[in-house]
Design a protein around this motif. Sequence first.
Motif, PDB file in Angstrom:
ATOM      1  N   TYR A 105      -8.806 -10.211   3.655  1.00  0.00           N
ATOM      2  CA  TYR A 105      -8.430  -8.835   3.998  1.00  0.00           C
ATOM      3  C   TYR A 105      -9.190  -8.382   5.247  1.00  0.00           C
ATOM      4  O   TYR A 105     -10.269  -8.901   5.555  1.00  0.00           O
ATOM      5  CB  TYR A 105      -8.717  -7.902   2.823  1.00  0.00           C
ATOM      6  CG  TYR A 105      -7.810  -8.136   1.636  1.00  0.00           C
ATOM      7  CD1 TYR A 105      -6.591  -7.476   1.542  1.00  0.00           C
ATOM      8  CD2 TYR A 105      -8.174  -9.027   0.629  1.00  0.00           C
ATOM      9  CE1 TYR A 105      -5.748  -7.696   0.459  1.00  0.00           C
ATOM     10  CE2 TYR A 105      -7.339  -9.260  -0.461  1.00  0.00           C
ATOM     11  CZ  TYR A 105      -6.127  -8.595  -0.530  1.00  0.00           C
ATOM     12  OH  TYR A 105      -5.286  -8.822  -1.601  1.00  0.00           O
ATOM     13  N   SER A 182       5.064  -5.421   7.310  1.00  0.00           N
ATOM     14  CA  SER A 182       4.198  -4.247   7.230  1.00  0.00           C
ATOM     15  C   SER A 182       2.803  -4.577   7.756  1.00  0.00           C
ATOM     16  O   SER A 182       2.222  -5.616   7.428  1.00  0.00           O
ATOM     17  CB  SER A 182       4.100  -3.771   5.778  1.00  0.00           C
ATOM     18  OG  SER A 182       3.102  -2.769   5.650  1.00  0.00           O
ATOM     19  N   THR A 183       2.260  -3.669   8.562  1.00  0.00           N
ATOM     20  CA  THR A 183       0.913  -3.868   9.107  1.00  0.00           C
ATOM     21  C   THR A 183      -0.158  -3.232   8.226  1.00  0.00           C
ATOM     22  O   THR A 183      -1.353  -3.344   8.540  1.00  0.00           O
ATOM     23  CB  THR A 183       0.821  -3.267  10.510  1.00  0.00           C
ATOM     24  OG1 THR A 183       1.153  -1.875  10.453  1.00  0.00           O
ATOM     25  CG2 THR A 183       1.770  -3.978  11.472  1.00  0.00           C
ATOM     26  N   GLU A 184       0.242  -2.582   7.154  1.00  0.00           N
ATOM     27  CA  GLU A 184      -0.728  -1.955   6.260  1.00  0.00           C
ATOM     28  C   GLU A 184      -1.625  -3.020   5.633  1.00  0.00           C
ATOM     29  O   GLU A 184      -1.154  -3.991   5.049  1.00  0.00           O
ATOM     30  CB  GLU A 184      -0.011  -1.167   5.157  1.00  0.00           C
ATOM     31  CG  GLU A 184      -0.970  -0.400   4.259  1.00  0.00           C
ATOM     32  CD  GLU A 184      -0.238   0.423   3.209  1.00  0.00           C
ATOM     33  OE1 GLU A 184      -0.922   0.999   2.343  1.00  0.00           O
ATOM     34  OE2 GLU A 184       1.004   0.474   3.247  1.00  0.00           O
ATOM     35  N   ASN A 185      -2.927  -2.832   5.799  1.00  0.00           N
ATOM     36  CA  ASN A 185      -3.898  -3.792   5.287  1.00  0.00           C
ATOM     37  C   ASN A 185      -3.655  -5.194   5.869  1.00  0.00           C
ATOM     38  O   ASN A 185      -3.959  -6.193   5.219  1.00  0.00           O
ATOM     39  CB  ASN A 185      -3.865  -3.848   3.755  1.00  0.00           C
ATOM     40  CG  ASN A 185      -5.252  -3.989   3.153  1.00  0.00           C
ATOM     41  OD1 ASN A 185      -6.260  -3.879   3.846  1.00  0.00           O
ATOM     42  ND2 ASN A 185      -5.314  -4.254   1.864  1.00  0.00           N
ATOM     43  N   SER A 186      -3.060  -5.227   7.086  1.00  0.00           N
ATOM     44  CA  SER A 186      -2.760  -6.497   7.783  1.00  0.00           C
ATOM     45  C   SER A 186      -1.914  -7.441   6.935  1.00  0.00           C
ATOM     46  O   SER A 186      -2.072  -8.660   7.000  1.00  0.00           O
ATOM     47  CB  SER A 186      -4.059  -7.197   8.207  1.00  0.00           C
ATOM     48  OG  SER A 186      -4.781  -6.416   9.126  1.00  0.00           O
ATOM     49  N   LEU A 187      -0.983  -6.874   6.154  1.00  0.00           N
ATOM     50  CA  LEU A 187      -0.144  -7.697   5.286  1.00  0.00           C
ATOM     51  C   LEU A 187       0.637  -8.730   6.086  1.00  0.00           C
ATOM     52  O   LEU A 187       0.751  -9.896   5.682  1.00  0.00           O
ATOM     53  CB  LEU A 187       0.824  -6.814   4.481  1.00  0.00           C
ATOM     54  CG  LEU A 187       1.828  -7.571   3.593  1.00  0.00           C
ATOM     55  CD1 LEU A 187       1.094  -8.350   2.501  1.00  0.00           C
ATOM     56  CD2 LEU A 187       2.839  -6.601   2.984  1.00  0.00           C
ATOM     57  N   ASN A 188       1.178  -8.315   7.239  1.00  0.00           N
ATOM     58  CA  ASN A 188       1.991  -9.256   8.026  1.00  0.00           C
ATOM     59  C   ASN A 188       1.168 -10.454   8.486  1.00  0.00           C
ATOM     60  O   ASN A 188       1.650 -11.600   8.473  1.00  0.00           O
ATOM     61  CB  ASN A 188       2.611  -8.540   9.223  1.00  0.00           C
ATOM     62  CG  ASN A 188       1.579  -7.959  10.180  1.00  0.00           C
ATOM     63  OD1 ASN A 188       0.485  -7.570   9.776  1.00  0.00           O
ATOM     64  ND2 ASN A 188       1.932  -7.876  11.452  1.00  0.00           N
TER      65      ASN A 188
END
Length: 434
Positions: A105, A182-188
């Motif tokens: 993460y 999705s860039t949330e929490n670097s998901l991508n």
Amino acid sequence: MSPPVSDKWLNKYTWAWASWDWGQAAINAVMITFVFTVYLTSDLFGDKDHASLVLSQALTVGGLAIAVLVPVTGLRADAAGRRKIWIVVNTLILVAVCAACFFVYPSEQYLWFGAILIALMSVVSEFAGVNYNAVLNQISTKATVGKVSGFGWGMGYVGGILALALVLFGFVEPIVQWPGASTENSLNLRLIALFSAAWCLVFALPLFFIIPESAASSAVKIPLKDSYKVLFTTIKNLWRSDRNLLFFLCSSAVFRDGLAAIFTFGGVIAAGTFGFAASDVIIFAIVGNLVAALGAVLGGRLDDILGPKMVICGSLIGLLVAGTGVFFSPGASGFWIFGLLLCLFVGPAQAASRSYLARLIPEGREGELFGLYATTGRAVSFLAPGLFGLAIALATPLVATGSAQRYGILGILVVLALGLLLLLPIRSPRESNA
């Protein structure tokens, strides 16, 4: 057993073997070089200089592990006739470690976890690669080994380019918006690890099911301690009978470590020092791979005309000039120019190094000495990452915050220069065979 010999070199065995290199490209190009390590050394994990130092330290330890363990893995697999099974085992471990990167993460507390996973991938990849390279003699003849080897190399380049393109347009700059982008929490970026693991596994399957297991070269199992004894005996015999060949193995080990470091830290430097966005790094990687492939083809032609030593020396000088240009470049445009020059010279140096050894090997000892070539290439694999990190550590208290990473380039240049100096006194193949 070996596949049946065929006049048609581009057969199902060649495709199955090269497919593994195509899949492996996702690990090398996407995870270790241009995408995931860039993510890991970004400001999402704290100070970028510190993150780069942590990554280099982890890779240095991994390089030491490779130096200690890899030289005997191929020997033991050959003796036991279990070459393919170890490719399978190590590939599955590699896939699992790659997939675990999904859990890195974007937080400083995950920095060491991510760096250790990257280092583990580099180690396990080498374990698999030693036996993968040895399969080349199973699926080719003396007349076709060059074509088959080149085809595998080319498949690796193309596989890396395609994987990078899919990562760019599917995850980093998605053409179509979907939940995985999705860039949330670097998901991508974390999902890229799962994509790379799947890519590696799927394209390894043809080798798993089509390439037959190798025959045992010895009826007696070789204990680990005896494996090192056999290795050192081979080196001692070379010292007595053909020091020119042994010295070439040593020099090539050094400069090939520098070549590997260019790709390992190229993306990290592009992002951390020159401010490339993730998409810019991937675009550069795609173009750089194309340029490297072109350089390898042109270098191969010059090899036949000028000889491999001149091609290697010229390439190393070109790399030193281009690397110096990168170090002094004030902005991204300079990195594009000199970075692509680096890519242009890497391919000829790699290809001519293999050609150089082929000309030096006495008839009947090809398998033994190409195996030693592969293992010595990793014996100093800690050198370039170590000097990269040392240069950053020495520069950190002397320069402005966030600008020390640039000095890691000098560490890589030292390794390339040392390799060149070690190569210069070695006789060329024509001279040694005179």
